[in-house]
Design a protein around this motif. Structure first.
Motif, mmCIF file in Angstrom:
data_model
loop_
_atom_site.group_PDB
_atom_site.id
_atom_site.type_symbol
_atom_site.label_atom_id
_atom_site.label_comp_id
_atom_site.label_asym_id
_atom_site.label_seq_id
_atom_site.Cartn_x
_atom_site.Cartn_y
_atom_site.Cartn_z
ATOM 1 N N TYR A 1 42.274 34.561 36.831
ATOM 2 C CA TYR A 1 43.161 34.059 37.871
ATOM 3 C C TYR A 1 42.884 34.850 39.149
ATOM 4 C CZ TYR A 1 45.765 32.222 33.853
ATOM 5 O OH TYR A 1 46.134 31.581 32.692
ATOM 6 N N ARG A 2 42.603 34.162 40.205
ATOM 7 C CA ARG A 2 42.319 34.847 41.470
ATOM 8 C C ARG A 2 43.555 35.589 41.952
ATOM 9 N NH1 ARG A 2 39.557 32.132 46.859
ATOM 10 N NH2 ARG A 2 39.645 34.009 48.169
ATOM 11 N N LEU A 3 43.359 36.835 42.376
ATOM 12 C CA LEU A 3 44.485 37.613 42.878
ATOM 13 C C LEU A 3 45.011 36.991 44.163
ATOM 14 C CD1 LEU A 3 43.322 41.327 42.406
ATOM 15 C CD2 LEU A 3 44.844 39.998 40.964
ATOM 16 N N PRO A 4 46.313 36.762 44.257
ATOM 17 C CA PRO A 4 46.874 36.205 45.497
ATOM 18 C C PRO A 4 46.797 37.227 46.624
ATOM 19 C CG PRO A 4 48.624 36.796 43.977
ATOM 20 C CD PRO A 4 47.338 36.964 43.230
ATOM 21 N N GLU A 5 46.872 36.732 47.863
ATOM 22 C CA GLU A 5 46.762 37.615 49.023
ATOM 23 C C GLU A 5 47.845 38.691 49.009
ATOM 24 O OE1 GLU A 5 46.146 34.305 49.233
ATOM 25 O OE2 GLU A 5 44.014 34.717 49.501
ATOM 26 N N ALA A 6 49.063 38.345 48.552
ATOM 27 C CA ALA A 6 50.146 39.324 48.503
ATOM 28 C C ALA A 6 49.809 40.476 47.568
ATOM 29 C CB ALA A 6 51.449 38.647 48.065
ATOM 30 N N GLN A 7 49.104 40.175 46.486
ATOM 31 C CA GLN A 7 48.702 41.220 45.543
ATOM 32 C C GLN A 7 47.578 42.065 46.140
ATOM 33 O OE1 GLN A 7 49.918 41.539 42.071
ATOM 34 N NE2 GLN A 7 48.992 43.535 42.345
ATOM 35 N N LEU A 8 46.584 41.419 46.734
ATOM 36 C CA LEU A 8 45.473 42.156 47.334
ATOM 37 C C LEU A 8 45.958 43.083 48.439
ATOM 38 C CD1 LEU A 8 42.757 39.345 47.571
ATOM 39 C CD2 LEU A 8 42.643 41.406 46.162
ATOM 40 N N ASP A 9 46.967 42.637 49.176
ATOM 41 C CA ASP A 9 47.468 43.421 50.304
ATOM 42 C C ASP A 9 48.124 44.713 49.853
ATOM 43 O OD1 ASP A 9 47.441 43.436 53.080
ATOM 44 O OD2 ASP A 9 49.534 42.814 53.222
ATOM 45 N N ARG A 10 48.511 44.803 48.565
ATOM 46 C CA ARG A 10 49.137 46.032 48.056
ATOM 47 C C ARG A 10 48.118 47.140 47.823
ATOM 48 N NH1 ARG A 10 52.941 42.714 48.689
ATOM 49 N NH2 ARG A 10 55.048 43.042 47.864
ATOM 50 N N PHE A 11 46.835 46.779 47.743
ATOM 51 C CA PHE A 11 45.809 47.792 47.491
ATOM 52 C C PHE A 11 45.354 48.398 48.816
ATOM 53 C CE2 PHE A 11 45.466 45.121 43.691
ATOM 54 C CZ PHE A 11 45.493 46.086 42.705
ATOM 55 N N MET A 12 45.431 49.707 48.892
ATOM 56 C CA MET A 12 45.039 50.390 50.122
ATOM 57 C C MET A 12 43.548 50.225 50.389
ATOM 58 S SD MET A 12 45.666 54.338 51.264
ATOM 59 C CE MET A 12 47.320 53.995 51.838
ATOM 60 N N ALA A 13 42.740 50.276 49.341
ATOM 61 C CA ALA A 13 41.287 50.184 49.522
ATOM 62 C C ALA A 13 40.671 49.430 48.359
ATOM 63 C CB ALA A 13 40.673 51.577 49.628
ATOM 64 N N LYS A 14 39.549 48.798 48.639
ATOM 65 C CA LYS A 14 38.765 48.131 47.607
ATOM 66 C C LYS A 14 37.337 48.658 47.684
ATOM 67 C CE LYS A 14 36.889 43.626 46.248
ATOM 68 N NZ LYS A 14 36.782 42.195 46.599
ATOM 69 N N THR A 15 36.799 49.035 46.537
ATOM 70 C CA THR A 15 35.445 49.571 46.507
ATOM 71 C C THR A 15 34.844 49.282 45.138
ATOM 72 O OG1 THR A 15 34.098 51.566 46.887
ATOM 73 C CG2 THR A 15 36.174 51.864 45.718
ATOM 74 N N SER A 16 33.670 49.807 44.879
ATOM 75 C CA SER A 16 33.026 49.650 43.577
ATOM 76 C C SER A 16 32.265 50.926 43.254
ATOM 77 C CB SER A 16 32.070 48.454 43.580
ATOM 78 O OG SER A 16 31.028 48.651 44.510
ATOM 79 N N ILE A 17 32.163 51.227 41.966
ATOM 80 C CA ILE A 17 31.421 52.419 41.541
ATOM 81 C C ILE A 17 29.929 52.134 41.546
ATOM 82 C CG2 ILE A 17 31.040 54.058 39.658
ATOM 83 C CD1 ILE A 17 33.932 53.696 38.838
#
Length: 330
Positions: free
Chosen positions: A172-188
């Motif tokens: 399920y694609r994360l809704p914008e409201a959920q994504l907005d709660r994450f301070m940063a997005k990155t990958s290892i």
């Protein structure tokens, strides 16, 4: 030093910034014993801890996401938990449930795995939107409400969520409201050859826990000091101009939110103290704009069809928006 930190003034001092930097580097060095060759990612995650934020890792399986969360919980002498998100996972499986105790004749709250200092939400996009929404309150306010009663999860509190960018079946694609709660997005990402050799040489079926190098009380104190970092009006204006440029870009349907602007300044403040400074520079804002803002942008369908990415849009914005000449010193 402890006595000096207890009587902290309104604005952080250079000595206090050096203390936070020491806490930061000590923690990063310890975590790097497990996550080899990924210093930038480790530092970004720890900076999010100091900024009281959360991290979204978009990565393929087997790159060390679980190990990163567990190692971080160990070195800060805190607790860590892992929640495997599946389609049948319920909100109560995360937040906890209220159970009637027949002996006591009263309802008793049984806390869920969200009550930990470091929570790994593994493959978060595999759960239903209803279950994903169980994280909205706790990520924003640090508490959960069950049957009308609020329960604090404690401090420090960090959610490290992961999602697989390759296998999308049954997600399920994360809704914008959920994504907005994450301070940063990155990958290892995959380690380089030298780091891979060290990983193989140190491979054991059961890894001994890392020794704590800082305490949760020290992390909480560092978080308080980060809020006192000096942000000059020109640096704040630079962050605002970047955010506003995301809203005007022709490829973007929905630009960065106010929460995104706040997250950018908060993480820049943590990044400044992590490097021993008591003030934020334009370079701090520019260096962190991509991991903080890219996942908040919703692109126009035509742009997505043409292969445009949010990272490319932000890269062009950073080239177009002129940075102030001052260094942000108080």
């Amino acid at each position: 030093m402890t006595e000096q930190l207890q009587a902290a003034p309104t604005v952080i001092t250079p000595e206090q910034a050096q203390w936070v930097s020491q806490v930061f580097s000590t923690t990063a060095d310890a975590v790097e014993q497990v996550i080899h060759g990924k210093r930038r990612v480790v530092e970004l995650v720890i900076a999010c801890v100091l900024a009281d934020g959360h991290v979204l890792l978009e990565d393929v399986p087997g790159t060390g996401k679980t190990a990163l969360a567990r190692a971080l919980g160990e070195v800060i002498q805190g607790t860590s938990s892992r929640v495997q998100f599946t389609p049948d996972l319920l909100p109560g499986d995360i937040t906890g449930v209220t159970v009637f105790d027949q002996k006591a004749g009263a309802f008793e709250f049984h806390p869920g795995p969200i009550f930990a200092n470091v929570v790994l939400a593994d493959e978060i996009n595999r759960a239903s939107p209803k279950t994903q929404s169980a994280l909205l309150e706790v990520m924003e306010e640090g508490r959960v409400t069950v049957d009308g009663t609020s329960h604090d999860v404690g401090s420090p509190f960090l959610v490290i969520a992961t999602q697989n960018p390759v296998e999308q079946a049954g997600t399920y694609r994360l809704p914008e409201a959920q994504l907005d709660r994450f301070m940063a997005k990155t990958s290892i990402g995959y380690p380089d050859e030298a780091a891979m050799v060290r990983i193989l040489q140190g491979d054991r079926r059961t890894r001994a826990p890392l020794a704590p190098v800082v305490t949760t009380a020290m992390i909480t104190q560092a978080q308080d000091l980060v809020t006192r970092v000096h942000v000059s009006p020109l640096v704040a204006d630079y962050a605002v101009r970047i955010v506003e440029a995301t809203r005007r870009a022709s490829e973007v349907r929905l630009g960065a939110s106010v929460r995104g602007a706040l997250a950018l300044v908060r993480l820049a403040s943590a990044w400044a103290t992590a490097h021993g400074r008591h003030y934020v520079t334009p370079d701090d804002v520019r260096d962190l704009a991509l991991p903080v803002l890219a996942h908040r942008l919703v692109l126009e369908p035509e742009a997505e069809f043409d292969g445009v990415t949010a990272g490319q849009v932000l890269g062009q914005i950073l080239l177009d928006v002129a940075a102030p000449r001052e260094n942000g010193t108080a």
